[in-house]
Motif scaffolding. Sequence first.
Motif, short mmCIF file in Angstrom:
data_model
loop_
_atom_site.label_atom_id
_atom_site.label_comp_id
_atom_site.label_asym_id
_atom_site.label_seq_id
_atom_site.Cartn_x
_atom_site.Cartn_y
_atom_site.Cartn_z
N UNK A 146 0.80 -1.22 0.00
CA UNK A 146 0.00 0.00 0.00
C UNK A 146 0.83 1.28 0.00
N UNK A 147 2.16 1.15 -0.12
CA UNK A 147 3.03 2.32 0.03
C UNK A 147 2.80 3.37 -1.05
N UNK A 148 2.30 2.94 -2.21
CA UNK A 148 2.06 3.90 -3.29
C UNK A 148 0.71 4.59 -3.17
N UNK A 149 -0.04 4.28 -2.14
CA UNK A 149 -1.43 4.78 -2.04
C UNK A 149 -1.67 5.46 -0.69
N UNK A 150 -0.66 6.15 -0.18
CA UNK A 150 -0.76 6.57 1.22
C UNK A 150 -1.74 7.72 1.47
N UNK A 151 -2.00 8.54 0.44
CA UNK A 151 -3.03 9.58 0.65
C UNK A 151 -4.38 8.90 0.95
N UNK A 152 -4.72 7.91 0.13
CA UNK A 152 -5.98 7.17 0.33
C UNK A 152 -5.95 6.42 1.65
N UNK A 153 -4.79 5.85 1.99
CA UNK A 153 -4.67 5.10 3.24
C UNK A 153 -4.98 6.01 4.42
N UNK A 154 -4.36 7.18 4.44
CA UNK A 154 -4.62 8.15 5.53
C UNK A 154 -6.10 8.47 5.62
N UNK A 155 -6.68 8.80 4.48
CA UNK A 155 -8.09 9.19 4.44
C UNK A 155 -8.99 8.08 5.00
N UNK A 156 -8.74 6.86 4.54
CA UNK A 156 -9.57 5.72 4.96
C UNK A 156 -9.38 5.40 6.44
N UNK A 157 -8.14 5.46 6.91
CA UNK A 157 -7.88 5.14 8.32
C UNK A 157 -8.60 6.14 9.22
N UNK A 158 -8.54 7.42 8.84
CA UNK A 158 -9.19 8.45 9.69
C UNK A 158 -10.71 8.37 9.55
N UNK A 159 -11.19 8.08 8.34
CA UNK A 159 -12.65 7.92 8.17
C UNK A 159 -13.15 6.75 9.01
N UNK A 160 -12.29 5.75 9.19
CA UNK A 160 -12.67 4.58 9.98
C UNK A 160 -12.63 4.82 11.47
N UNK A 161 -11.95 5.90 11.90
CA UNK A 161 -11.98 6.22 13.31
C UNK A 161 -10.65 6.43 14.01
N UNK A 162 -9.54 6.19 13.33
CA UNK A 162 -8.26 6.50 13.99
C UNK A 162 -8.10 8.01 14.10
N UNK A 163 -7.72 8.49 15.27
CA UNK A 163 -7.43 9.92 15.42
C UNK A 163 -6.21 10.25 14.56
N UNK A 164 -6.15 11.49 14.04
CA UNK A 164 -5.02 11.86 13.17
C UNK A 164 -3.66 11.66 13.84
N UNK A 165 -3.62 11.79 15.17
CA UNK A 165 -2.31 11.67 15.84
C UNK A 165 -2.02 10.24 16.32
N UNK A 166 -2.80 9.26 15.86
CA UNK A 166 -2.50 7.85 16.21
C UNK A 166 -1.10 7.52 15.68
#
Length: 252
Positions: free
Chosen positions: A164-184
């Motif tokens: 997933x290293x080439x898709x990190x913008x999407x990864x960030x977006x999805x992780x935060x949409x799923x509930x991880x706080x930005x500073x996790x």
Amino acid sequence: MIHFIGAGPGAADLITVRGARLLGEADVIIYAGSLVNPALLEYRKEGCQVYDSASMTLEEVLAVMRETEAAGKTTVRLHTGDPSLYGAIREQMDALDVDGISYDVTPGVSSFSGAAAALQAEYTLPDVSQSVIITRMAGRTPVPEGEALRKMASHGCTMVLFLSTGLLEEVERELMAGGYAPDTPAAIVYKATWPEERVFRCTVSTLAETARTNGVTKTALITVGRFLGEDYERSKLYDPTFTHGCRKGIEV
Ligand code: SAH
């Protein structure tokens, strides 16, 4: 006979003892050159034929296996990490079944274990997380809808993302949409256990920027979760007051 072998995450001495022995006995080695450390080929015997599967199709790989088998020789199919994770071994085994060619599988140390070692971390800390989700961001290879990253992220547990290293913008977006706080806390582990291993600690909201700044585009794992933080409870297993099958706890 075909031996599917897990090469381990990178360092040549992280293959299993069995894997190294079978490599040394092989007449033919087909290895995933894009990910397997070529130093592992030093285990091969003299006269062993080596194929890099990076530029081969499944059909070409199978053709080499059939030919070797017909000559009564042994093939090692060397996959990175553990072959059961994103190894594409099922399709090879099913084709061998059709041909009546026998095979076995030797497990390997997966890169997710190599990454934990590089981080000197424990994925499953009491009171923090008792589960590890191994998954990937959907890209050219789709991910079933029920496993969409934001759904997986809703558990808030330890996560390890492959491929997933080439898709990190999407990864960030999805992780935060799923509930991880930005500073996790998060970390990018590049080439775990290879000589060029690098560890980049960051947060869920700085994954893409961290990869960009450090020029990481592939051969990396993304690890996410509070297991990378400071706080956790100590284990019950080694708590002096805790009684279990092997030890009687003391009263305080
Ligand atoms: N079967 C392998 C995974 C193959 S998929 C295993 O068990 O490790 C290939 C992906 O694994 C890469 O894109 C990368 O995300 C990851 N990977 C493999 N080796 C790695 C390493 N040494 N360090 C970090 N990531 C690695």
